[in-house]
Every structure is written in C-alpha cells, then in structure tokens.
Write a protein that holds these residues in place. Sequence first.
Motif, PDB file in Angstrom:
ATOM      1  N   VAL A 175       0.924  -1.196  -0.079  1.00 52.61           N
ATOM      2  CA  VAL A 175       0.081   0.091   0.078  1.00 52.61           C
ATOM      3  C   VAL A 175       0.880   1.208  -0.007  1.00 52.61           C
ATOM      4  CG1 VAL A 175      -1.814   1.323   1.331  1.00 52.61           C
ATOM      5  CG2 VAL A 175      -1.859  -1.212   1.157  1.00 52.61           C
ATOM      6  N   GLU A 176       0.821   1.860  -1.019  1.00 52.66           N
ATOM      7  CA  GLU A 176       1.953   3.102  -1.296  1.00 52.66           C
ATOM      8  C   GLU A 176       1.418   4.282  -0.368  1.00 52.66           C
ATOM      9  OE1 GLU A 176       3.153   3.756  -5.564  1.00 52.66           O
ATOM     10  OE2 GLU A 176       1.521   2.567  -5.779  1.00 52.66           O
ATOM     11  N   CYS A 177       0.383   4.508  -0.286  1.00 52.11           N
ATOM     12  CA  CYS A 177      -0.306   5.835   0.439  1.00 52.11           C
ATOM     13  C   CYS A 177      -1.654   5.503   1.055  1.00 52.11           C
ATOM     14  CB  CYS A 177      -0.438   6.763  -0.716  1.00 52.11           C
ATOM     15  SG  CYS A 177      -0.894   8.427   0.123  1.00 52.11           S
ATOM     16  N   VAL A 178      -1.701   6.076   2.390  1.00 56.90           N
ATOM     17  CA  VAL A 178      -2.962   6.047   3.164  1.00 56.90           C
ATOM     18  C   VAL A 178      -3.223   7.523   3.119  1.00 56.90           C
ATOM     19  CG1 VAL A 178      -3.800   5.948   5.358  1.00 56.90           C
ATOM     20  CG2 VAL A 178      -2.531   3.835   4.583  1.00 56.90           C
ATOM     21  N   ILE A 179      -4.606   7.729   2.781  1.00 59.01           N
ATOM     22  CA  ILE A 179      -5.238   9.158   2.734  1.00 59.01           C
ATOM     23  C   ILE A 179      -6.341   9.131   3.943  1.00 59.01           C
ATOM     24  CG2 ILE A 179      -6.568  10.602   1.385  1.00 59.01           C
ATOM     25  CD1 ILE A 179      -4.126  10.385   0.081  1.00 59.01           C
ATOM     26  N   ASN A 180      -6.159  10.251   4.807  1.00 55.89           N
ATOM     27  CA  ASN A 180      -7.232  10.331   5.637  1.00 55.89           C
ATOM     28  C   ASN A 180      -8.050  11.380   5.319  1.00 55.89           C
ATOM     29  OD1 ASN A 180      -6.340   8.879   7.955  1.00 55.89           O
ATOM     30  ND2 ASN A 180      -4.815  10.197   8.380  1.00 55.89           N
ATOM     31  N   TYR A 181      -9.214  10.779   4.056  1.00 57.72           N
ATOM     32  CA  TYR A 181     -10.007  11.896   3.540  1.00 57.72           C
ATOM     33  C   TYR A 181     -10.900  12.510   4.693  1.00 57.72           C
ATOM     34  CZ  TYR A 181     -13.191  13.071  -0.340  1.00 57.72           C
ATOM     35  OH  TYR A 181     -14.031  13.742  -1.208  1.00 57.72           O
ATOM     36  N   ASP A 182     -11.411  11.583   5.611  1.00 63.91           N
ATOM     37  CA  ASP A 182     -11.829  12.142   6.943  1.00 63.91           C
ATOM     38  C   ASP A 182     -10.968  11.939   8.126  1.00 63.91           C
ATOM     39  OD1 ASP A 182     -14.522  13.128   5.805  1.00 63.91           O
ATOM     40  OD2 ASP A 182     -14.781  10.954   5.373  1.00 63.91           O
ATOM     41  N   LEU A 183     -10.784  12.730   8.841  1.00 55.96           N
ATOM     42  CA  LEU A 183      -9.918  12.449   9.952  1.00 55.96           C
ATOM     43  C   LEU A 183     -10.567  11.334  10.942  1.00 55.96           C
ATOM     44  CD1 LEU A 183      -8.587  15.922  11.262  1.00 55.96           C
ATOM     45  CD2 LEU A 183      -7.323  14.287  10.010  1.00 55.96           C
ATOM     46  N   PRO A 184      -9.727  10.649  11.311  1.00 57.87           N
ATOM     47  CA  PRO A 184     -10.252   9.780  12.602  1.00 57.87           C
ATOM     48  C   PRO A 184     -10.440  10.563  14.035  1.00 57.87           C
ATOM     49  CG  PRO A 184      -7.819   9.774  12.665  1.00 57.87           C
ATOM     50  CD  PRO A 184      -8.133  10.655  11.437  1.00 57.87           C
ATOM     51  N   ARG A 185     -11.285   9.560  14.614  1.00 57.89           N
ATOM     52  CA  ARG A 185     -11.998  10.020  15.777  1.00 57.89           C
ATOM     53  C   ARG A 185     -10.890  10.203  16.854  1.00 57.89           C
ATOM     54  NH1 ARG A 185     -17.338   6.489  16.920  1.00 57.89           N
ATOM     55  NH2 ARG A 185     -18.527   7.126  15.055  1.00 57.89           N
TER      56      ARG A 185
ATOM     57  N   ILE B 267      -2.885   6.108  14.443  1.00 55.91           N
ATOM     58  CA  ILE B 267      -1.907   5.445  14.298  1.00 55.91           C
ATOM     59  C   ILE B 267      -2.154   4.066  13.606  1.00 55.91           C
ATOM     60  CG2 ILE B 267      -0.238   4.008  15.448  1.00 55.91           C
ATOM     61  CD1 ILE B 267       0.367   7.085  15.511  1.00 55.91           C
ATOM     62  N   HIS B 268      -3.178   3.423  13.696  1.00 58.44           N
ATOM     63  CA  HIS B 268      -3.755   2.142  13.112  1.00 58.44           C
ATOM     64  C   HIS B 268      -3.839   2.391  11.680  1.00 58.44           C
ATOM     65  CE1 HIS B 268      -4.100  -0.645  16.557  1.00 58.44           C
ATOM     66  NE2 HIS B 268      -4.709   0.260  17.059  1.00 58.44           N
ATOM     67  N   ARG B 269      -4.551   3.494  11.423  1.00 62.33           N
ATOM     68  CA  ARG B 269      -4.656   4.000   9.846  1.00 62.33           C
ATOM     69  C   ARG B 269      -3.380   4.016   9.244  1.00 62.33           C
ATOM     70  NH1 ARG B 269      -9.265   8.511   8.892  1.00 62.33           N
ATOM     71  NH2 ARG B 269     -11.050   7.323   9.679  1.00 62.33           N
ATOM     72  N   ILE B 270      -2.565   4.949   9.589  1.00 61.74           N
ATOM     73  CA  ILE B 270      -1.317   5.076   8.758  1.00 61.74           C
ATOM     74  C   ILE B 270      -0.246   3.644   8.788  1.00 61.74           C
ATOM     75  CG2 ILE B 270      -1.319   7.474   9.417  1.00 61.74           C
ATOM     76  CD1 ILE B 270       1.175   7.150  11.016  1.00 61.74           C
ATOM     77  N   GLY B 271      -0.673   2.793   9.740  1.00 60.54           N
ATOM     78  CA  GLY B 271       0.116   1.473   9.934  1.00 60.54           C
ATOM     79  C   GLY B 271      -0.277   0.694   8.992  1.00 60.54           C
ATOM     80  N   ARG B 272      -1.233   1.007   7.954  1.00 58.32           N
ATOM     81  CA  ARG B 272      -1.570   0.125   6.896  1.00 58.32           C
ATOM     82  C   ARG B 272      -0.470   0.068   5.814  1.00 58.32           C
ATOM     83  NH1 ARG B 272      -3.160  -3.493   9.325  1.00 58.32           N
ATOM     84  NH2 ARG B 272      -2.452  -2.069  10.993  1.00 58.32           N
ATOM     85  N   THR B 273       0.210   1.245   5.657  1.00 56.87           N
ATOM     86  CA  THR B 273       1.289   1.459   4.666  1.00 56.87           C
ATOM     87  C   THR B 273       2.758   1.148   5.473  1.00 56.87           C
ATOM     88  OG1 THR B 273       2.013   2.833   2.870  1.00 56.87           O
ATOM     89  CG2 THR B 273       1.808   3.886   4.988  1.00 56.87           C
ATOM     90  N   ALA B 274       3.670   1.056   4.653  1.00 52.20           N
ATOM     91  CA  ALA B 274       5.136   0.858   5.024  1.00 52.20           C
ATOM     92  C   ALA B 274       5.353  -0.303   5.677  1.00 52.20           C
ATOM     93  CB  ALA B 274       5.307   2.102   6.178  1.00 52.20           C
TER      94      ALA B 274
ATOM     95  N   SER C  10       8.786   1.646   2.891  1.00 51.86           N
ATOM     96  CA  SER C  10       8.314   2.872   3.130  1.00 51.86           C
ATOM     97  C   SER C  10       7.010   3.299   2.666  1.00 51.86           C
ATOM     98  CB  SER C  10       9.278   3.921   2.482  1.00 51.86           C
ATOM     99  OG  SER C  10       9.237   3.829   1.292  1.00 51.86           O
ATOM    100  N   GLY C  11       6.280   4.384   3.070  1.00 50.84           N
ATOM    101  CA  GLY C  11       4.893   4.809   2.611  1.00 50.84           C
ATOM    102  C   GLY C  11       4.722   5.945   3.128  1.00 50.84           C
ATOM    103  N   ILE C  12       3.353   6.671   2.538  1.00 58.87           N
ATOM    104  CA  ILE C  12       2.852   7.890   2.697  1.00 58.87           C
ATOM    105  C   ILE C  12       1.540   7.860   3.420  1.00 58.87           C
ATOM    106  CG2 ILE C  12       2.719  10.064   1.546  1.00 58.87           C
ATOM    107  CD1 ILE C  12       4.492   9.287  -0.640  1.00 58.87           C
ATOM    108  N   ALA C  13       1.246   8.762   4.368  1.00 61.09           N
ATOM    109  CA  ALA C  13       0.183   8.908   4.746  1.00 61.09           C
ATOM    110  C   ALA C  13      -0.254  10.263   4.732  1.00 61.09           C
ATOM    111  CB  ALA C  13       0.382   8.665   6.437  1.00 61.09           C
TER     112      ALA C  13
END
Length: 224
Positions: A123-133, A139-146, A151-154
């Motif tokens: 997964v090259e990039c994780v996008i928080n289109y809507d912010l998490p609560r 942290i769990h979201r951005i952990g889906r990349t890299a 390496s990865g991008i959030a």
Amino acid sequence: SKMKAIASKILNKNTHFVSLHEAPTVDSVLQRAIEVNRENRGPLLRHLVKHEKWKRVLVFMANKRATDNIAFKFRKYGFLAESFHGDLSQEDRTYTLDAFKDGKISILFSTDIAARGLHIEDVECVINYDLPRGSEDYIHRIGRTARAGKSGIAVSFIGHEDKKHFALIQKRCKLELTLEQIEGFELCGEALPEVKGTLPIKGKRPSKKDKARQKANTSSPGME
C-alpha cells in the motif's frame, strides 16, 4: 516521570516501551497534512493519484455511505476504485481485498474496518479523507502502509473545521507536521463560527407536535 526514574535505577539497559496511548509514529511513514476545502477533497485526491502515480491507495472515510458514493464517482472518472465496509458480505470483502492486493483495484475507499487486522502489502499511500476520531485510530490507519520494511506515505486532508481536531491528534501523537497547500486546491474562505446550543440532543429530536407548533408560529402574522 517518576516511573521512568525508578525503572532506570532498576534496569541496567533501559528499554522504552511506548503504548498506543502515547501514540508512537511509524518511522518509515512520510506523514503529510494538506489544507483543502471539503468540497475539493475529491478533485485533490484525483490530482494526487495521477501526479504521484500511486498504484495502490487506501482511503479512509467517515462512514459506509460515503465510501460507496465516492467509489462510484471515481469509477466514473476512470479510476479502478471500490468501497469496503461492514455491510459487505464476507464473500464480497474477500473478493474486494484480493482484487486490491492483485492490483485490479488501485483505490480502496474504506471505513475504519480496514484500519486494524488487515495485512495488505505494497500500500503506497494511506489517505485520511476524513480524519479519524482519535490518535489511536490515526496510528492504526497509517500503519496500513510501510509494511514489511517498506516505506509509505500517509496524507491527511485538513479543512477549516478539522484544524482543532488535527491539532489534538498531533499533540497526542507528538507530531509537528507543517500544513501544506497544493497549487490549484488552496484552502480558501474562513472557518464558520461555532454556534453553541443549536445541535440536536441525541434522543430528544422534535416531535411531530413540536414541528407543527413551530410551523404555526413561524407562519402566523406578527401582532402589531
């Protein structure tokens, strides 16, 4: 802290264990925060995917309906996009994830159901289109990349109404991200003033009688 001071006296070699409540960052993830008006998030995302040439993007949305709607719109623009959420059957979830892993889907719009427990490599990039609560979800979201040492991008999209919440996430995650703006998608306008006391209270919505009474009051001519 006192606990760290005590531990340093007991242990010859100090090991710093950090819980999620202390919100560790993922060292191999490049984190970005881009200011953008809410109505321009879709166009900005399309621009970024094309410009950065991302092949596998995981986009987190606030709710199930939003994932379906935006995936439909992106398919109309020619993107290999699909939605992923809790209302899908197990068969559909498995099929969608396999298609994402195999590259048949390049953009997966998901609720937080994909934030934990899913192991998707590349997964090259994780996008928080809507912010998490909260910070743990961030942290769990951005952990889906890299993953797997890569390496990865959030990227987080920040509108006027998101700034206070994102500032709190940064504080809890011990982040200091510079808010960016992308040419052609700059944040414009001003934040709407906060109106207190006007939000409906859960479980206390106006009844039909209340609505009828309010309608009658607003439609009747004022006394002279």
